[in-house]
Design a protein around this motif. Structure first.
Motif, PDB file in Angstrom:
ATOM      1  N   GLY A  67       0.801  -1.220   0.000  1.00 30.72           N
ATOM      2  CA  GLY A  67       0.000   0.000   0.000  1.00 30.72           C
ATOM      3  C   GLY A  67       0.831   1.266   0.000  1.00 30.72           C
ATOM      4  O   GLY A  67       0.292   2.369  -0.113  1.00 30.72           O
TER       5      GLY A  67
ATOM      6  N   GLU B 191       3.134   8.089  -4.240  1.00 37.80           N
ATOM      7  CA  GLU B 191       2.698   8.816  -5.430  1.00 37.80           C
ATOM      8  C   GLU B 191       1.937  10.076  -5.056  1.00 37.80           C
ATOM      9  O   GLU B 191       2.097  11.126  -5.679  1.00 37.80           O
ATOM     10  CB  GLU B 191       1.852   7.914  -6.327  1.00 37.80           C
ATOM     11  CG  GLU B 191       2.669   6.869  -7.054  1.00 37.80           C
ATOM     12  CD  GLU B 191       1.826   5.910  -7.871  1.00 37.80           C
ATOM     13  OE1 GLU B 191       0.593   5.845  -7.678  1.00 37.80           O
ATOM     14  OE2 GLU B 191       2.411   5.202  -8.713  1.00 37.80           O
ATOM     15  N   ASP B 192       1.121   9.985  -4.005  1.00 40.36           N
ATOM     16  CA  ASP B 192       0.367  11.146  -3.542  1.00 40.36           C
ATOM     17  C   ASP B 192       1.316  12.226  -3.014  1.00 40.36           C
ATOM     18  O   ASP B 192       1.164  13.410  -3.319  1.00 40.36           O
ATOM     19  CB  ASP B 192      -0.626  10.715  -2.461  1.00 40.36           C
ATOM     20  CG  ASP B 192      -1.578  11.821  -2.072  1.00 40.36           C
ATOM     21  OD1 ASP B 192      -2.012  12.585  -2.954  1.00 40.36           O
ATOM     22  OD2 ASP B 192      -1.891  11.932  -0.860  1.00 40.36           O
TER      23      ASP B 192
ATOM     24  N   GLU C 131       0.836   3.995  -3.221  1.00 43.51           N
ATOM     25  CA  GLU C 131      -0.218   5.005  -3.334  1.00 43.51           C
ATOM     26  C   GLU C 131       0.141   6.250  -2.512  1.00 43.51           C
ATOM     27  O   GLU C 131      -0.038   7.379  -2.969  1.00 43.51           O
ATOM     28  CB  GLU C 131      -1.555   4.438  -2.858  1.00 43.51           C
ATOM     29  CG  GLU C 131      -2.693   5.426  -2.948  1.00 43.51           C
ATOM     30  CD  GLU C 131      -4.001   4.851  -2.448  1.00 43.51           C
ATOM     31  OE1 GLU C 131      -4.873   5.659  -2.100  1.00 43.51           O
ATOM     32  OE2 GLU C 131      -4.158   3.616  -2.405  1.00 43.51           O
TER      33      GLU C 131
END
Length: 91
Positions: free
Chosen positions: A55, A61-62, A58
């Motif tokens: 996880g 990348e954010d 994500e």
């Protein structure tokens, strides 16, 4: 003949097996930068501490998107005024 059901001893509590992919806090200190957008992006990294490794992408990348947006915003800000043009030769 004894009709009593033999008492089964309670199961010993077992330690959970080590899971290398289990969430674990990295305890990396995050020093505030003074820029609200950058600080928010860096605080978002803490969310990865509570996720399994699959996880993390994500979150990363954010954070990358937020930092890129903060840098882009710096380019959009007006800078100091340009120095005046020196007077040219008089004709």
């Amino acid at each position: 003949m004894d009709d009593a059901v033999p008492e089964i001893p309670p199961a010993a509590e077992e330690e959970p097996a080590y899971d290398p992919a289990a969430p674990a806090s990295l305890n990396v200190p995050r020093t505030p930068t003074g820029d609200a957008d950058v600080d928010a992006a860096l605080d978002r990294l803490g969310d990865a501490d509570h996720l399994a490794t699959d996880g993390h992408i994500e979150v990363y990348e954010d954070v990358h998107r937020g930092l890129r947006d903060a840098l882009t915003a710096l380019d959009a800000r007006p800078g100091p005024p340009a120095p005046p043009t020196p007077p040219g030769p008089r004709s």
